[in-house]
Write an enzyme that holds these catalytic residues in place. Structure first.
Site, PDB file in Angstrom:
ATOM      1  CE  LYS A 127      -2.562   3.480   1.170  1.00 44.00           C
ATOM      2  NZ  LYS A 127      -2.806   3.720   2.585  1.00 44.00           N
TER       3      LYS A 127
ATOM      4  CG  ASP B 144      -7.358   4.040   2.013  1.00 45.50           C
ATOM      5  OD1 ASP B 144      -8.345   3.651   1.349  1.00 45.50           O
ATOM      6  OD2 ASP B 144      -7.190   5.225   2.325  1.00 45.50           O
TER       7      ASP B 144
END
Length: 231
Positions: free
Chosen positions: A121, A139
């Site tokens: 991420k 997210d």
């Protein structure tokens, strides 16, 4: 409604609501963005933005940060939480950048993910926002909304990322990632959300999804990403 039809309608609405997509984390270069994203794990962007000015005034590049004692870094970033782990990661990755990458943040997924504290991420955010490389960081907001809207089945972060990349054109990924985050914060919170009144959930969420959330009173937490490091 097919997923592709939902995707087209969602893009049109998000373009209307958020024609520009400013990056939420304050930074001046790839390194300060990398550190800010690392600090944002389990912390709000607003708190990170209040914390990083003092940190970067003390050391705003890898070589300078590598010379700062870990205990001092920890005190500077304490408001962001998880300061023992984050301070060690910042110190070690800064030294690694100096030793292995000539003090520069590499524009490469594998190299970024090899750094301590940097998962897929975080690497995706840096690649997209610092280097303009198409990526779709997933997210909590992205995962929650993609599931609510029926764009992915919510089984894993990896699945959500694959599904979104397949649905949306590659050149839209970077802006769309931020547009969905902005929409989630403004219109589509995790708890106490009226799906029938939401500009997207009202028509994109299935009846079963709406009923399930009404009964639960909330939406589930984001599942952990395999064996990857946080963020």
């Amino acid at each position: 409604m097919k997923r592709s039809e939902k995707a087209e309608r969602i893009v049109a609405l998000l373009d209307e609501l958020y024609p520009t997509t400013p990056i939420p984390l304050d930074h001046t270069d790839p390194y300060t963005l990398l550190v800010a994203v690392l600090l944002s794990a389990q912390c709000t962007d607003e708190r990170v933005n209040r914390t990083t000015p003092a940190l970067f005034a003390r050391a705003g590049d890898p070589a300078s940060m590598a010379q700062v004692p870990v205990d001092e870094i920890r005190e500077l970033i304490r408001p962001c939480g998880l300061s023992p782990q984050k301070s060690r990661a910042i110190s070690v990755l800064s030294q690694r950048l100096v030793d292995e990458f000539d003090g520069q943040v590499p524009a490469d997924f594998a190299a970024l993910e090899s750094l301590p504290g940097v998962g897929h991420k975080t690497a995706s955010v840096v690649m997209s926002q610092a280097f303009g490389v198409p990526a779709f960081p997933v997210d909590t907001h992205i995962h929650r909304l993609a599931t609510r809207w029926g764009l992915s089945n919510g089984s894993s972060v990896e699945r959500t990322e694959r599904d979104l990349k397949a649905l949306f054109e590659r050149e839209r990924w970077n802006a769309l990632h931020l547009q969905i985050i902005f929409f989630g914060r403004e219109h589509c919170p995790a708890r106490g959300h009226d799906l029938d009144a939401c500009p997207i959930c009202s028509w994109a969420a299935t009846k079963a999804r709406k009923e399930a959330e009404r009964k639960a009173g909330t939406v589930g937490r984001i599942p952990k990403r395999g064996a990857s490091r946080a963020r």
